[in-house]
Scaffold this motif. Structure first.
Motif, PDB file in Angstrom:
ATOM      1  N   ARG A   6      85.796  22.454  62.866  1.00  0.00           N
ATOM      2  CA  ARG A   6      86.463  22.376  64.322  1.00  0.00           C
ATOM      3  C   ARG A   6      87.435  23.480  64.725  1.00  0.00           C
ATOM      4  NH1 ARG A   6      89.076  16.715  65.112  1.00  0.00           N
ATOM      5  NH2 ARG A   6      88.996  17.079  67.272  1.00  0.00           N
ATOM      6  N   GLU A   7      88.061  23.851  63.583  1.00  0.00           N
ATOM      7  CA  GLU A   7      89.093  25.305  64.059  1.00  0.00           C
ATOM      8  C   GLU A   7      88.277  26.415  64.365  1.00  0.00           C
ATOM      9  OE1 GLU A   7      92.534  27.252  64.141  1.00  0.00           O
ATOM     10  OE2 GLU A   7      92.191  25.082  63.902  1.00  0.00           O
ATOM     11  N   ARG A   8      87.139  26.829  63.784  1.00  0.00           N
ATOM     12  CA  ARG A   8      86.257  27.938  64.211  1.00  0.00           C
ATOM     13  C   ARG A   8      85.831  27.608  65.575  1.00  0.00           C
ATOM     14  NH1 ARG A   8      83.978  27.020  59.097  1.00  0.00           N
ATOM     15  NH2 ARG A   8      82.086  25.844  59.972  1.00  0.00           N
ATOM     16  N   THR A   9      85.527  26.245  66.087  1.00  0.00           N
ATOM     17  CA  THR A   9      85.255  26.077  67.464  1.00  0.00           C
ATOM     18  C   THR A   9      86.332  26.400  68.315  1.00  0.00           C
ATOM     19  OG1 THR A   9      83.807  24.233  66.729  1.00  0.00           O
ATOM     20  CG2 THR A   9      84.472  23.968  68.857  1.00  0.00           C
ATOM     21  N   ARG A  10      87.398  26.113  67.861  1.00  0.00           N
ATOM     22  CA  ARG A  10      88.634  26.453  68.698  1.00  0.00           C
ATOM     23  C   ARG A  10      88.933  27.793  68.769  1.00  0.00           C
ATOM     24  NH1 ARG A  10      90.713  21.407  66.709  1.00  0.00           N
ATOM     25  NH2 ARG A  10      91.461  22.430  64.704  1.00  0.00           N
ATOM     26  N   GLU A  11      88.666  28.713  67.616  1.00  0.00           N
ATOM     27  CA  GLU A  11      89.005  30.138  67.649  1.00  0.00           C
ATOM     28  C   GLU A  11      87.888  30.937  68.685  1.00  0.00           C
ATOM     29  OE1 GLU A  11      88.933  31.078  63.475  1.00  0.00           O
ATOM     30  OE2 GLU A  11      90.823  30.174  63.347  1.00  0.00           O
ATOM     31  N   THR A  12      86.620  30.432  68.460  1.00  0.00           N
ATOM     32  CA  THR A  12      85.400  31.332  69.095  1.00  0.00           C
ATOM     33  C   THR A  12      85.329  30.691  70.612  1.00  0.00           C
ATOM     34  OG1 THR A  12      83.865  29.772  68.479  1.00  0.00           O
ATOM     35  CG2 THR A  12      84.469  31.531  67.081  1.00  0.00           C
ATOM     36  N   GLY A  13      86.214  29.639  70.975  1.00  0.00           N
ATOM     37  CA  GLY A  13      86.026  29.148  72.317  1.00  0.00           C
ATOM     38  C   GLY A  13      84.512  28.264  72.762  1.00  0.00           C
ATOM     39  N   ALA A  14      84.111  28.078  71.611  1.00  0.00           N
ATOM     40  CA  ALA A  14      82.734  27.113  71.781  1.00  0.00           C
ATOM     41  C   ALA A  14      83.021  25.899  72.231  1.00  0.00           C
ATOM     42  CB  ALA A  14      81.851  27.001  70.226  1.00  0.00           C
ATOM     43  N   ARG A  15      82.090  25.011  72.863  1.00  0.00           N
ATOM     44  CA  ARG A  15      82.290  23.856  73.489  1.00  0.00           C
ATOM     45  C   ARG A  15      83.139  22.954  72.831  1.00  0.00           C
ATOM     46  NH1 ARG A  15      79.495  24.052  78.512  1.00  0.00           N
ATOM     47  NH2 ARG A  15      77.984  25.671  78.814  1.00  0.00           N
ATOM     48  N   ALA A  16      83.728  22.053  73.440  1.00  0.00           N
ATOM     49  CA  ALA A  16      84.379  21.064  72.570  1.00  0.00           C
ATOM     50  C   ALA A  16      83.470  19.783  72.940  1.00  0.00           C
ATOM     51  CB  ALA A  16      85.700  20.594  73.469  1.00  0.00           C
ATOM     52  N   ALA A  17      83.681  18.677  72.059  1.00  0.00           N
ATOM     53  CA  ALA A  17      83.041  17.456  72.042  1.00  0.00           C
ATOM     54  C   ALA A  17      82.592  17.134  73.445  1.00  0.00           C
ATOM     55  CB  ALA A  17      83.524  16.565  71.078  1.00  0.00           C
ATOM     56  N   ASP A  18      83.549  17.000  74.365  1.00  0.00           N
ATOM     57  CA  ASP A  18      83.412  16.344  75.808  1.00  0.00           C
ATOM     58  C   ASP A  18      82.056  17.137  76.476  1.00  0.00           C
ATOM     59  OD1 ASP A  18      86.645  15.538  76.222  1.00  0.00           O
ATOM     60  OD2 ASP A  18      85.167  14.441  75.154  1.00  0.00           O
ATOM     61  N   ASP A  19      82.138  18.386  76.349  1.00  0.00           N
ATOM     62  CA  ASP A  19      80.864  19.193  77.015  1.00  0.00           C
ATOM     63  C   ASP A  19      79.924  19.816  76.158  1.00  0.00           C
ATOM     64  OD1 ASP A  19      82.753  22.111  77.898  1.00  0.00           O
ATOM     65  OD2 ASP A  19      82.511  21.100  76.024  1.00  0.00           O
ATOM     66  N   ALA A  20      79.834  19.091  75.235  1.00  0.00           N
ATOM     67  CA  ALA A  20      78.822  19.810  74.076  1.00  0.00           C
ATOM     68  C   ALA A  20      77.472  19.395  74.461  1.00  0.00           C
ATOM     69  CB  ALA A  20      79.008  19.224  72.778  1.00  0.00           C
ATOM     70  N   PRO A  21      77.007  18.300  75.080  1.00  0.00           N
ATOM     71  CA  PRO A  21      75.808  18.069  75.473  1.00  0.00           C
ATOM     72  C   PRO A  21      75.322  19.101  76.449  1.00  0.00           C
ATOM     73  CG  PRO A  21      77.062  16.133  75.319  1.00  0.00           C
ATOM     74  CD  PRO A  21      77.820  17.100  75.333  1.00  0.00           C
ATOM     75  N   ALA A  22      75.995  19.878  77.397  1.00  0.00           N
ATOM     76  CA  ALA A  22      75.487  20.968  77.908  1.00  0.00           C
ATOM     77  C   ALA A  22      74.605  21.897  77.047  1.00  0.00           C
ATOM     78  CB  ALA A  22      76.612  21.506  78.833  1.00  0.00           C
ATOM     79  N   ASP A  23      74.869  22.095  75.879  1.00  0.00           N
ATOM     80  CA  ASP A  23      74.067  23.088  75.003  1.00  0.00           C
ATOM     81  C   ASP A  23      72.819  22.247  74.667  1.00  0.00           C
ATOM     82  OD1 ASP A  23      75.753  25.214  75.121  1.00  0.00           O
ATOM     83  OD2 ASP A  23      76.907  24.267  73.340  1.00  0.00           O
ATOM     84  N   GLY A  24      72.613  21.100  74.908  1.00  0.00           N
ATOM     85  CA  GLY A  24      71.345  20.238  74.571  1.00  0.00           C
ATOM     86  C   GLY A  24      70.888  19.500  75.677  1.00  0.00           C
ATOM     87  N   PRO A  25      70.254  18.609  75.043  1.00  0.00           N
ATOM     88  CA  PRO A  25      69.551  17.775  76.420  1.00  0.00           C
ATOM     89  C   PRO A  25      70.719  16.983  77.508  1.00  0.00           C
ATOM     90  CG  PRO A  25      68.736  17.075  74.310  1.00  0.00           C
ATOM     91  CD  PRO A  25      69.892  17.842  73.991  1.00  0.00           C
ATOM     92  N   VAL A  26      70.390  16.903  78.449  1.00  0.00           N
ATOM     93  CA  VAL A  26      71.308  16.283  79.679  1.00  0.00           C
ATOM     94  C   VAL A  26      70.583  15.420  80.494  1.00  0.00           C
ATOM     95  CG1 VAL A  26      73.033  18.013  79.476  1.00  0.00           C
ATOM     96  CG2 VAL A  26      70.914  18.288  81.279  1.00  0.00           C
ATOM     97  N   ARG A  27      71.285  14.547  81.056  1.00  0.00           N
ATOM     98  CA  ARG A  27      70.595  13.361  81.998  1.00  0.00           C
ATOM     99  C   ARG A  27      70.260  14.320  83.371  1.00  0.00           C
ATOM    100  NH1 ARG A  27      70.102   8.077  81.561  1.00  0.00           N
ATOM    101  NH2 ARG A  27      69.622   7.036  83.470  1.00  0.00           N
ATOM    102  N   LEU A  28      69.029  14.090  83.797  1.00  0.00           N
ATOM    103  CA  LEU A  28      68.497  14.469  84.997  1.00  0.00           C
ATOM    104  C   LEU A  28      68.724  13.465  86.133  1.00  0.00           C
ATOM    105  CD1 LEU A  28      65.598  16.693  83.359  1.00  0.00           C
ATOM    106  CD2 LEU A  28      67.980  17.379  84.049  1.00  0.00           C
ATOM    107  N   ALA A  29      68.757  13.726  87.323  1.00  0.00           N
ATOM    108  CA  ALA A  29      68.585  12.835  88.507  1.00  0.00           C
ATOM    109  C   ALA A  29      67.044  12.498  88.709  1.00  0.00           C
ATOM    110  CB  ALA A  29      69.339  13.855  89.645  1.00  0.00           C
ATOM    111  N   HIS A  30      66.981  11.161  88.827  1.00  0.00           N
ATOM    112  CA  HIS A  30      65.612  10.641  89.065  1.00  0.00           C
ATOM    113  C   HIS A  30      65.741   9.763  90.273  1.00  0.00           C
ATOM    114  CE1 HIS A  30      64.408  12.600  85.265  1.00  0.00           C
ATOM    115  NE2 HIS A  30      65.105  12.033  84.547  1.00  0.00           N
TER     116      HIS A  30
END
Length: 549
Positions: A74-98
């Protein structure tokens, strides 16, 4: 206790039988296995925003040590500016509009594509049919139960999709106006033996009735009613939309929808995304090179030559894809010894049993290297663990035999091979085989000589208002019962049976006489007994001793 430790402890308690104040008890002594570790990793990603590997749980098996690792991540995540837990799914599957009232399409996931190709070549073979038995007991409202099933199928869109070939490849189309085919029959109040025979015959018939995936959804039911309070439901699915993990999820979701309808409460919360959303993401992920590293790993790891694992006494008859079974059991005392050895080596019961099985095969055929195929859940992305769909993949493990090394060293070799394989589990085996066939001229059968599985204990029953849904552990078969065709030379599949394990070796009946498989099971028993009592026993003499029996 900091925020990470508190949240991690809550997840630990949720997934394991973790006594309060026992933070130093390790994952394995609390009954942790690979599938539980997979669930834990997924929940950690969702709750804490870091992605761990299976080896991280294996190498940090206590709550305290895992907490230190997660904190550092978690500390590395904060230092590197990687996505936090709330928006992490943007790096993977996301819900599409159907559109809610119109059909919508999606590409097939890579694993689905492989099944579709076989299905197009052998549409009447029913190779991929799966039959799950669910026993219904109690005063259940049949109308509301069917409504709950429809709600579950609407929730999991892959169960109401048909398939077709398009100009850009195969596509699946999700149908809003679907119908779940149901066949029902009243049998009366039969005694247990007659009831089980009726269910067995019906299941066998359903397993051989193919789906037409172009016109039919990959799900149908057969309901066998015995009394007003007792029925058996055979849930028949096509593997292109359903895997082993999906079984428990389907039953849980039907139960949740039924409770909501009976009690007038809210339906289950919406999914983060659907299976077809995942399929669309994974197809793009592969096209962007996201699987290239894993694919390269397997092309190197599975390069020929391969050991010849054909057992002595094999027949030369033409392979007609007939199979038979031989029972196998691990008594409670032996399983307790397996668990003690596994805890000492920071590994799972599965790893110990797999290592023993590999050596049993090697001792019978004299191979200098062991190799076996295993099934993995392949649900590493957050949100996938709540989905019904096809995620499971086949991995092929290779482990050389050092005759001078003790069994415990060989066990560590198998453990390392497993963890490496889990790090590269996304690429469908058939895709790797296609590349190896073009490069090296190999065939899938070269890699599927031997298979091994230790299945999760089945959830015995799910309470619902007025009764129970009980997912049966399987369909009764006799010792010489011919099962569905198998592409493996032989497989050993074990499942929890109280404090012990029971199961079968399933083998090609055209290749092996029964006595050959009985000898293999006896060798497995002998090696298991020896290595759990004396893990320092050298592998070479152990294999030679069993081969001489």
């Amino acid at each position: 206790m900091n925020d990470t430790a508190e949240r991690l402890r809550n997840l630990w308690n949720e997934l394991l039988d973790h006594p309060a104040g026992a933070e130093d008890l390790d994952f394995f002594s609390l009954g942790g296995q690979s599938l539980i570790a997979t669930r834990l990793i997924g929940r950690i990603t969702e709750e804490l925003g870091v992605q761990l590997r299976l080896r991280d749980v294996f190498d940090h098996p206590t709550l305290a040590s895992l907490g230190v690792l997660v904190d550092a991540a978690r500390e590395r995540t904060r230092e590197t500016g990687a996505r936090a837990a709330d928006d992490a799914p943007a790096d993977g599957p996301v819900r599409l509009a159907h559109p809610p009232l119109r059909p919508y399409g999606a590409p097939l996931a890579p694993l689905q594509e492989r099944f579709w190709k076989v299905e197009r070549v052998l549409p009447q073979a029913a190779f991929f049919n799966q039959v799950m038995r669910v026993d219904l007991t109690g005063d259940l409202d049949r109308r509301l139960l069917m409504s709950a099933l429809r709600g579950t199928v609407r929730r999991h869109d892959v169960l109401r999709a048909t398939l077709e070939e398009g100009p850009d490849g195969p596509r699946q189309t999700v149908r809003p106006d679907f119908t779940v085919p149901v066949r029902q029959r009243e049998y009366g109040d039969l005694d247990e033996a007659a009831r089980e025979e009726v269910i067995r015959r019906a299941a066998k018939a359903e397993s051989r009735l193919p789906f037409d995936l172009v016109r039919e959804i990959p799900l149908r039911l057969r309901v066998l009613r015995f009394t007003a309070t007792r029925s058996a439901v055979l849930v028949v699915t096509h593997h292109i939309a359903f895997d082993g993990w999906s079984r428990g999820q389907l039953v849980a979701d039907v139960a949740a929808h039924y409770r909501a309808r009976v009690e007038g409460t809210a339906a289950p919360e919406p999914l983060a995304y659907t299976y077809t959303d995942f399929a669309a993401w994974q197809a793009g992920h592969r096209a962007a090179g996201g699987m290239d590293a894993s694919r390269a790993y397997w092309l190197d790891r599975l390069a020929p030559p391969y050991p010849d694992l054909r057992l002595p006494g094999a027949l030369d008859d033409e392979d007609e894809y007939r199979s038979a079974t031989q029972p196998v059991a691990v008594p409670a005392a032996a399983l307790a010894s397996v668990a003690r050895l596994a805890r000492r080596e920071n590994t799972t019961d599965f790893t110990v049993l797999l290592a023993v099985f590999l050596l049993a095969v090697a001792s019978r055929c004299g191979a200098p290297e062991t190799m076996a195929a295993i099934q993995v859940a392949n649900r590493r992305w957050p949100g996938t663990q709540k989905l019904v769909g096809l995620f499971s993949n086949t991995l092929v493990l290779r482990a050389p035999i050092d005759p001078a090394a003790p069994f415990e060293a060989y066990l560590r070799t198998v453990r390392a091979a497993l963890l490496e394989a889990f790090d590269h589990q996304d690429v469908p085996l058939e895709e790797v085989v296609d590349a190896l066939r073009e490069r090296d001229g190999i065939d899938l059968a070269d890699l599927l000589q031997v298979g091994f599985a230790l299945q999760d204990p089945w959830v015995p029953e799910t309470p619902v208002p007025g009764g129970l849904l009980r997912q049966a552990s399987g369909l009764a078969v006799g010792d010489d019962q011919e099962l569905d065709p198998t592409t493996f030379g032989l497989t050993m599949e074990l499942r929890a049976d109280g404090p012990a394990l029971c199961g079968y070796v399933t083998y090609k009946a055209d290749r092996y006489p029964p006595d050959v498989i009985k000898a293999l099971v006896a060798t497995f028993d002998g090696i298991l007994r020896t290595v759990t009592e004396e893990p320092c026993t050298a592998v070479g003499p152990l294999v030679a001793e069993q081969a001489a029996l």
